[in-house]
Design a protein around this motif. Structure first.
Motif, mmCIF file in Angstrom:
data_model
loop_
_atom_site.group_PDB
_atom_site.id
_atom_site.type_symbol
_atom_site.label_atom_id
_atom_site.label_comp_id
_atom_site.label_asym_id
_atom_site.label_seq_id
_atom_site.Cartn_x
_atom_site.Cartn_y
_atom_site.Cartn_z
ATOM 1 N N ARG A 3 0.697 -1.224 -0.115
ATOM 2 C CA ARG A 3 -0.125 0.204 0.065
ATOM 3 C C ARG A 3 1.039 1.257 0.036
ATOM 4 N N ARG A 21 -1.657 6.386 15.509
ATOM 5 C CA ARG A 21 -2.662 7.409 15.515
ATOM 6 C C ARG A 21 -2.672 8.342 16.705
ATOM 7 N N TRP A 22 -1.920 7.812 17.602
ATOM 8 C CA TRP A 22 -1.915 8.746 18.924
ATOM 9 C C TRP A 22 -0.353 9.166 19.409
ATOM 10 N N ARG A 23 -0.266 10.605 19.793
ATOM 11 C CA ARG A 23 0.855 11.251 19.950
ATOM 12 C C ARG A 23 1.446 10.485 21.508
ATOM 13 N N ARG A 63 -4.036 15.644 14.559
ATOM 14 C CA ARG A 63 -4.841 16.501 15.421
ATOM 15 C C ARG A 63 -4.153 17.844 15.474
ATOM 16 N N PHE A 64 -4.840 18.838 15.466
ATOM 17 C CA PHE A 64 -4.449 20.263 16.032
ATOM 18 C C PHE A 64 -4.177 20.083 17.486
ATOM 19 N N LEU A 88 -7.895 25.429 7.812
ATOM 20 C CA LEU A 88 -8.249 26.209 9.164
ATOM 21 C C LEU A 88 -7.553 27.590 9.400
ATOM 22 N N THR B 10 -13.098 7.332 20.248
ATOM 23 C CA THR B 10 -11.859 7.346 19.595
ATOM 24 C C THR B 10 -11.573 6.450 18.639
ATOM 25 N N SER B 11 -12.986 5.875 18.085
ATOM 26 C CA SER B 11 -12.891 5.327 16.774
ATOM 27 C C SER B 11 -12.770 6.274 15.598
ATOM 28 N N ALA B 12 -12.190 5.789 14.628
ATOM 29 C CA ALA B 12 -11.733 6.422 13.479
ATOM 30 C C ALA B 12 -12.836 7.351 12.940
ATOM 31 N N GLU B 15 -14.377 9.893 15.222
ATOM 32 C CA GLU B 15 -13.348 11.094 15.100
ATOM 33 C C GLU B 15 -13.773 11.963 14.094
ATOM 34 N N LYS B 19 -15.149 15.886 14.240
ATOM 35 C CA LYS B 19 -14.443 17.052 13.512
ATOM 36 C C LYS B 19 -15.604 17.734 12.680
ATOM 37 N N SER B 40 -6.616 14.337 23.190
ATOM 38 C CA SER B 40 -6.049 14.743 22.024
ATOM 39 C C SER B 40 -7.179 15.084 21.055
ATOM 40 N N ILE B 41 -8.196 14.418 21.096
ATOM 41 C CA ILE B 41 -9.313 14.729 20.137
ATOM 42 C C ILE B 41 -9.856 16.106 20.391
ATOM 43 N N ASN B 44 -8.094 18.961 19.427
ATOM 44 C CA ASN B 44 -8.321 19.397 17.784
ATOM 45 C C ASN B 44 -9.671 19.828 17.745
ATOM 46 N N VAL B 47 -9.713 23.343 18.510
ATOM 47 C CA VAL B 47 -9.049 24.211 17.594
ATOM 48 C C VAL B 47 -9.946 24.459 16.178
ATOM 49 N N LEU B 48 -10.846 23.454 15.949
ATOM 50 C CA LEU B 48 -11.562 23.407 14.783
ATOM 51 C C LEU B 48 -12.769 23.904 15.122
ATOM 52 N N ALA B 190 -6.839 -2.597 9.396
ATOM 53 C CA ALA B 190 -5.397 -2.076 8.761
ATOM 54 C C ALA B 190 -4.965 -3.209 8.008
ATOM 55 N N PHE B 192 -6.215 -5.319 6.146
ATOM 56 C CA PHE B 192 -6.718 -5.906 5.074
ATOM 57 C C PHE B 192 -6.198 -5.180 3.713
ATOM 58 N N LYS B 194 -6.682 -3.330 0.670
ATOM 59 C CA LYS B 194 -7.615 -2.430 0.342
ATOM 60 C C LYS B 194 -8.210 -2.417 -1.292
ATOM 61 N N LYS B 202 -13.359 9.847 6.423
ATOM 62 C CA LYS B 202 -13.799 11.259 6.007
ATOM 63 C C LYS B 202 -15.167 11.108 5.214
#
Lengths: 436, 245
Positions: A3, A21-23, A63-64, A88, B10-12, B15, B19, B40-41, B44, B47-48, B190, B192, B194, B202
């Protein structure tokens, strides 16, 4: 799994992919495999690949963290794309401190390759604007790197090709703008000499300069092109319209035959001819100005299954005109010329990055369809001329330079290698340090 | 402005949905297992442009805590307008076939904890006579398939539960949306390979936000999955049982 490729789709590499995914992550255990951060895969050659090993896919760590709208200081995770950042900041009257020709790169990648843009002569590289970042090493250590603290690691990581550890977040300064528009002047030039004069004349009054050059034309037309210089439009322009997502996607690999010496020649001639007068003034949105190729998703597929190469080098100003002309002659004679060849002068601003590519002089970037041996031979020939002029090739775009050439052009590589994380490696690094 | 509760934040996919709501300036309430990740979310989303963001830590497998946490949440943030349920696990089919404990764990997360939280939310919204519950199930709910029937069975249960709940709440004016995403390119998938049918989180998120806005009953996201599943459901079992889907 295949990929994760590089943008030139050459060389092909297979690697284990571990999404991050996480910092607050620890560097995933990859057993005896080495690892390398991978963002959006816009590096052209093999600096973003780790063949037979593992990649940390960082684009989900996006993420911001904080944005100070008064001072224009932005802190975000390293997988954040410039695309999302622009969405943004533009409506709030800010712009990127510098940007390459695509917005689909991550902040981590911008630091690791110490990217440059059309404003290099004024603003330097991306690394010049980085105020801080956190570096996570495979032993679990987290280091806050700034120009004042952990300076060595800070300098090694800027332009460090992802080898010094995983950048988890970064903070950098933005540029204040009144709107989303650029006032642009396009000027036709007839040779390298005129290009250099235009560059010199525009360095002070113009924030962005870049030129398209016809690298197929021979004889009297050799070195002709179009010089473009732009400034952010004056405050009287109010629109802060954000760019749209690309609407067109290249759905399949074009036949290898499509880009042949004839179609390339026709394209270059038409591109030069379409501007009728010497000067054209216009006002354009930042998106087509900075990112014309972003309009087509996966445009790299136009080059077919075998992929393509980018060749970007810099040579010093001293003797630069003659060297550049010699190089153009070699390319034109090879009949392998490229569609969009871009020439620009770099300024004096020094980046903190140890291994950074830009230095004062003239830089030329070209793409070449992969025609196998003959293309590789052409590059070796170009390397010889670039090396003799004291120049160097850009690692982020390279898939083939020899270990010998790299080590001569970047003698600091040995000092740099002290800072490499013992678990990190890349296809590029193995190639240019051990030749394998 | 709405207050939106996201369960399994926290699932993609969750999230990405958060947003989109943040960009609209909504208030968001996040439930999830890892408080660091929720924070963390939260950064974000702030800010958004989110009006306010609240985080609550919960292991959703512990069903007995659902009602208490909802009470605590409402006490702190006020009334909830929209609740979205997005947590889930994708069990390895082979492991589940060989190990009952693994199978039970996935059935518990994907069905029982759904049933529990749906009930708690229904009991909250019913007397208030307004609000929306959106439950993310899956296209896998539409037909049991050889390659992932353990996951599919739990999702089929959650899907039937969601549909039944819609009937119960229709008299009180509470909307219940059954969201069936197709294959999504997330950390859950992840490993699999694609293909063309994989959609980005998104794209799926914007389909879900639209389905909630339009008060849909059942939404396939992306929309072409409605047609694909219609075809898959219509294949005679004599043929279907021999396929490797």
């Amino acid at each position: 799994m295949n990929r994760c490729q590089s943008w030139g789709r050459y060389p092909k590499a297979v690697q284990e992919i571990r999404p991050v995914r996480w910092r607050d992550t620890t560097v995933p255990n990859s057993g005896d495999k080495s690892i390398l951060p991978y963002g959006l895969g816009r590096s052209y050659g093999d600096s973003c690949l780790n063949d037979g090993q593992a990649l940390l896919e960082t684009s989900g760590m996006n993420r911001f963290i904080a944005f100070d709208e008064t001072s224009g200081i932005l802190r975000c995770e390293a997988g954040m794309s410039l695309d999302d950042i622009l969405k943004l900041i533009v409506p709030k009257g800010w712009f990127l401190p510098t940007t390459p020709g695509t917005k689909f790169i991550t902040v981590g990648g911008a630091i690791a390759n110490d990217i440059h843009g059309k404003n290099h002569h004024i603003s330097g590289t991306f690394g010049c604007h980085v105020r801080a970042f956190e570096l996570l090493r495979s032993d679990g250590n987290r280091t806050l790197c700034t120009p004042e603290s952990n300076t060595d690691l800070f300098k090694a990581t800027i332009g460090g090709l992802g080898l010094t550890g995983l950048i988890t977040w970064a903070e950098f300064g933005l540029k204040k703008v009144g709107n989303a528009w650029i006032d642009l002047e396009s000027i036709k030039f007839t040779g390298i000499g005129e290009f250099l004069e235009l560059s010199k004349e525009s360095d002070e009054g113009w924030e962005y300069t870049v030129s398209w050059i016809d690298c197929v034309a021979q004889g009297k037309s050799m070195g002709r092109g179009i010089f473009m210089r732009g400034n952010h439009s004056p405050a009287s322009v109010l629109s802060r319209k954000v760019h749209a997502d690309p609407k067109i996607t290249a759905l399949f690999d074009c036949p290898d035959m499509m880009l042949n010496s004839l179609s390339i020649k026709v394209f270059n001639t038409v591109y030069y001819g379409k501007q009728r007068t010497k000067y054209v003034r216009s006002r354009v949105h930042y998106d087509p100005f900075f990112y014309p190729l972003d309009a087509v998703n996966e445009w790299n597929r136009v080059y077919g299954k075998r992929g393509f190469f980018q060749y970007q080098f810099v040579i010093p100003f001293n003797g630069g005109k003659e060297t550049m002309e010699a190089i153009l002659r070699i390319i034109a004679a090879s009949k392998q010329g490229s569609f969009l060849s871009v020439i620009k002068t770099f300024g004096k601003k020094v980046s903190p990055g140890m291994l950074s590519f830009p230095k004062p002089g003239i830089t030329l970037a070209l793409d070449f369809p992969n025609r196998g041996e003959s293309t590789l031979k052409l590059f070796d020939e170009l390397d010889t001329v670039v090396a003799a002029a004291g120049g160097s090739v850009y690692p982020a775009k390279d898939a083939r330079m020899s270990a010998d050439f790299f080590q001569k052009a970047y003698p600091q590589w040995r000092d740099f290698s002290e800072f490499i994380d013992p678990k990190f490696s890349s296809s590029f690094w193995r190639r240019v340090t051990t030749g394998s | 402005m709405n207050t939106i509760l996201i369960v399994g934040a926290t699932s993609a996919i969750a999230e990405e949905i958060a947003k989109l709501y943040a960009g609209q300036g909504q208030r968001l309430v996040l439930w999830g297992r890892n408080l660091n990740h929720l924070h963390s979310i939260q950064n974000n989303l702030e800010v958004l442009g989110a009006a306010e963001v609240f985080c609550f830590e919960i292991d959703l497998d512990v069903c007995g805590k659902h009602a208490d946490l909802l009470e605590e949440t409402v006490a702190k943030v006020g009334a909830i307008d929209i609740a979205l349920i997005a947590h889930g696990v994708l069990p390895d089919q082979q492991t589940a076939q060989e190990n009952f404990a693994a199978m039970r764990a996935s059935l518990h997360t994907n069905f029982l904890s759904y049933a529990s939280i749906l009930t708690v939310l229904a009991n909250y919204f019913e007397p208030r006579k307004r609000g929306t519950i959106a439950s993310i199930t899956s296209v896998a709910a539409d037909r049991g398939r050889k390659s992932n029937y353990v996951y599919g069975a739990a999702k089929a249960g959650a899907s039937a539960f969601t549909d039944g709940l819609r009937g119960r709440l229709s008299a009180s004016g509470v909307h219940v949306v059954n969201i069936k995403p197709g294959m999504v390119d997330t950390p859950m998938t992840a490993h699999f390979k694609k293909g063309l049918l994989f959609a980005s989180p998104k794209t799926v998120a914007s389909g879900i936000v639209k389905a909630i806005r339009k008060n849909k009953s059942t939404a396939y996201v992306p929309g072409y999955w409605r047609l694909i599943m219609c075809i898959i459901r219509s294949i005679p079992e004599a043929i279907f049982k021999k396929t490797n889907f």
